[in-house]
Design a protein around this motif. Structure first.
Motif, PDB file in Angstrom:
ATOM      1  N   SER A  14       0.805  -1.219   0.000  1.00 19.23           N
ATOM      2  CA  SER A  14       0.000   0.000   0.000  1.00 19.23           C
ATOM      3  C   SER A  14       0.842   1.274   0.000  1.00 19.23           C
ATOM      4  N   LYS A  15       2.139   1.133   0.094  1.00 21.07           N
ATOM      5  CA  LYS A  15       3.021   2.300   0.091  1.00 21.07           C
ATOM      6  C   LYS A  15       4.227   2.002  -0.790  1.00 21.07           C
ATOM      7  N   PRO A  16       5.054   2.996  -1.091  1.00 13.01           N
ATOM      8  CA  PRO A  16       6.223   2.743  -1.951  1.00 13.01           C
ATOM      9  C   PRO A  16       7.103   1.639  -1.374  1.00 13.01           C
ATOM     10  N   LEU A  17       7.524   0.746  -2.244  1.00 11.68           N
ATOM     11  CA  LEU A  17       8.353  -0.373  -1.805  1.00 11.68           C
ATOM     12  C   LEU A  17       9.800   0.091  -1.632  1.00 11.68           C
ATOM     13  N   PRO A  18      10.454  -0.351  -0.569  1.00 11.60           N
ATOM     14  CA  PRO A  18      11.828   0.104  -0.321  1.00 11.60           C
ATOM     15  C   PRO A  18      12.830  -0.571  -1.255  1.00 11.60           C
ATOM     16  N   ASP A  19      13.995   0.012  -1.351  1.00  8.44           N
ATOM     17  CA  ASP A  19      15.098  -0.628  -2.062  1.00  8.44           C
ATOM     18  C   ASP A  19      15.684  -1.732  -1.203  1.00  8.44           C
ATOM     19  N   ILE A  20      16.138  -2.801  -1.850  1.00  8.08           N
ATOM     20  CA  ILE A  20      16.813  -3.884  -1.144  1.00  8.08           C
ATOM     21  C   ILE A  20      18.316  -3.602  -1.153  1.00  8.08           C
ATOM     22  N   PRO A  21      18.947  -3.471   0.002  1.00  5.60           N
ATOM     23  CA  PRO A  21      20.411  -3.335  -0.009  1.00  5.60           C
ATOM     24  C   PRO A  21      21.046  -4.609  -0.575  1.00  5.60           C
ATOM     25  N   VAL A  22      21.955  -4.460  -1.475  1.00  5.12           N
ATOM     26  CA  VAL A  22      22.685  -5.600  -2.031  1.00  5.12           C
ATOM     27  C   VAL A  22      24.099  -5.656  -1.469  1.00  5.12           C
ATOM     28  N   THR A  23      24.692  -4.491  -1.252  1.00  9.95           N
ATOM     29  CA  THR A  23      26.007  -4.423  -0.604  1.00  9.95           C
ATOM     30  C   THR A  23      25.901  -3.515   0.612  1.00  9.95           C
ATOM     31  N   PHE A  24      26.896  -3.666   1.513  1.00  6.65           N
ATOM     32  CA  PHE A  24      26.871  -2.858   2.735  1.00  6.65           C
ATOM     33  C   PHE A  24      28.298  -2.678   3.232  1.00  6.65           C
ATOM     34  N   PRO A  25      28.597  -1.509   3.825  1.00  6.78           N
ATOM     35  CA  PRO A  25      29.951  -1.282   4.349  1.00  6.78           C
ATOM     36  C   PRO A  25      30.161  -1.991   5.684  1.00  6.78           C
TER      37      PRO A  25
END
Length: 543
Positions: free
Chosen positions: A226-237
């Motif tokens: 019902s709301k904008p879907l978030p981005d999926i982190p693929v990499t992380f520091p």
């Protein structure tokens, strides 16, 4: 390909290797997946039931710090304990696959193909940062307040409401390892997979599949859509996990949650290999052309990841892979009215309970009382009293009654069954199918049906001797056919009873074909369990 001939892949949520499995864990995805897998196998389906440890999770780092251990050592000991617990529970899993170079290559190959296809985007995001430690924080390394329900939450997703809190969304963040270390937000550039790009396919998928889900999980998916879907982190520091190979993000790791799909493919391949089914490629059995029935078992706290993120990871590969037929989601199982807690030592380790209580009684009680649709409560005293009153006593009374009814019956020759007896057996089988088949899968209703049939069969056994009660006699062959039907339908839950009967040569296949004759067999009895007296150190997580 018909439903009854389709191969099935059953995946239980990958356990984090930061400790053993307690009863709360075992009552949900691990027992549920095993019961469903055993049922499908009994119907003649080719089934692979699998999982693997989730070694890259940051919870490994935070737990190791709390216990004064090196993370690698914690992973090793935890994996051994988890494997022993799954074996003690009698699951169909042949073990846990090693998290080795083949595993890491599978993860990287899965992600590299997406990277080469341009699925990932570079994003500048604000991330929690522990100023003194000089570390970016995520998942198990950060706690705070969920922005969706305002309860306490770790990073990534809220255990209470199930909503995600990526990047800088968690309110009042604190560094788990050192809560006194000031947490600020710093900009960092990472690779992400934009979920919003897949909204149309997600909407179509959920319209077709979520009617097969349980209500709470289905509601959460509706809230997320019902709301904008978030981005999926693929990499992380970060520093713990698989090094990301992408030139845009040097020095970063693969975000742990995007390992789940290639990890599950690897676990499926390894399990198939252990069972003598070798494939040329690790992901082969997940490819769409194999048309496998894929079913996930997991807790409500993993709906966002296993129900949405992992689906997008598959959809990002186009039509290459099958998608899950259903996600069977359980709620939380409390202990003595409070949540299981490793940090507070408020728990019962599965292996300890199974060392004290016969396995079939544990499996039956967890199936009967498990948190399928709402939170449920486990107590050691209730396990004893409920399993004794509702299962062991009537079961053993039935065993004695059948033995008495068979006195004087020639046990060397098959006994005929009647049309009426075959109809009754088929009717009972239909009731059990409704308990085990999707979308109505319910271990609780299956366990209740076992109890119901014990009383009915006891009366049937008494009716074999018409001189005792004046009723028309029941044919011994009908009694054994109906008893065998009960045993076959109880077998997915009661694995030791099933092994006892199978050792006698009794066919426990679940089939609509009811035989015209049946060979005599011994209906097994059940061991009892003692009433607990106070707390037991091993059951309270105290070594």
């Amino acid at each position: 390909m018909t439903t009854r001939s389709r191969p099935a892949i059953i995946v239980a949520a990958t356990p984090t290797s930061n400790g053993d499995l307690h009863v709360g864990h075992m009552s949900g995805p691990y027992l549920g997946g095993d019961v469903y897998a055993r049922y499908l196998r009994a119907t003649g389906r080719q089934v692979l039931y699998t999982t693997c440890t989730d070694d890259s999770q940051s919870y490994v780092v935070s737990t190791a710090h709390r216990r004064g251990l090196v993370p690698d050592e914690l992973v090793r000991t935890s994996t051994d304990k988890i494997e022993r617990s799954l074996s003690a529970m009698g699951t169909l899993m042949p073990g846990l696959p090693p998290i080795d170079d083949r595993y890491r290559a599978t993860v990287l190959e899965f992600l590299t193909r997406l990277h080469a296809a341009g699925r990932f985007q570079l994003r500048k995001v604000q991330l929690p940062y522990a100023r003194n430690a000089g570390a970016f924080l995520y998942d198990g390394l950060v706690t705070g307040t969920c922005p969706s329900c305002l309860s306490g939450s770790c990073g990534g997703a809220c255990e209470n409401c199930g909503h995600p809190n990526n990047f800088d969304e968690l309110l009042d963040p604190k560094y788990t390892i050192d809560p006194t270390d000031p947490v600020v937000h710093r900009e960092c550039e990472i690779l992400v997979l934009p979920m919003e790009d897949y909204r149309e396919r997600l909407t179509s998928y959920y319209a077709a599949r979520t009617p097969r889900w349980r209500p709470h999980a289905r509601q959460l998916i509706g809230e997320l859509l019902s709301k904008p879907l978030p981005d999926i982190p693929v990499t992380f520091p970060g520093t713990w996990g698989i090094a990301a190979p992408f030139p845009e993000t040097p020095g970063q790791i693969v975000y742990p949650w995007v390992e789940a799909m290639p990890a599950s493919m690897y676990a499926t391949w390894w399990t198939a290999t252990q069972l003598g089914r070798t494939t040329a490629e690790v992901d082969e059995l997940w490819r769409a052309e194999h048309d496998a029935e894929l079913v996930y078992f997991h807790g409500f706290d993993n709906v966002y990841h296993w129900g949405l993120v992992d689906l997008v990871m598959l959809l990002a590969h186009g039509d290459t892979y099958t998608t899950p037929e259903s996600n069977v989601c359980n709620e939380f199982y409390d202990l003595d009215g409070e949540k299981f807690s490793t940090s507070r030592n408020h728990l019962i380790w599965s292996a300890d309970l199974l060392a004290e209580v016969p396995r079939d009684l544990v499996r039956f009680y967890l199936a009967l009382t498990g948190p399928e649709f709402q939170r449920a409560n486990f107590t050691r005293e209730s396990l004893h009293s409920t399993s004794t009153r509702r299962l062991v006593t009537p079961w053993n009374e039935l065993s004695d009654a059948i033995a008495l009814a068979m006195v004087g019956v020639d046990g060397t020759r098959p006994l005929p069954t009647t049309e009426a007896g075959r109809w009754r057996a088929a009717t009972v089988l239909k009731r059990f199918r409704l308990c085990y088949d999707l979308p109505g899968f319910s271990m609780g209703r299956a366990a209740e049906t076992i109890v119901t049939q014990l009383g009915r069969l006891r009366a049937l056994a008494d009716a074999v001797d018409h001189r005792r009660n004046g009723e028309a006699p029941t044919q011994p062959g009908d009694l054994l056919l109906e008893a065998r039907t009960l045993l076959a339908c109880a077998a997915p839950i009661m694995v030791d009873v099933a092994a006892d009967v199978a050792a006698q040569g009794v066919d426990l296949t679940i089939s609509d074909d009811m035989p015209a004759e049946i060979r005599p067999f011994r209906f097994p009895s059940l061991p009892g369990t003692r009433s607990p007296s106070g707390h037991h150190a091993a059951l309270d997580g105290v070594s």
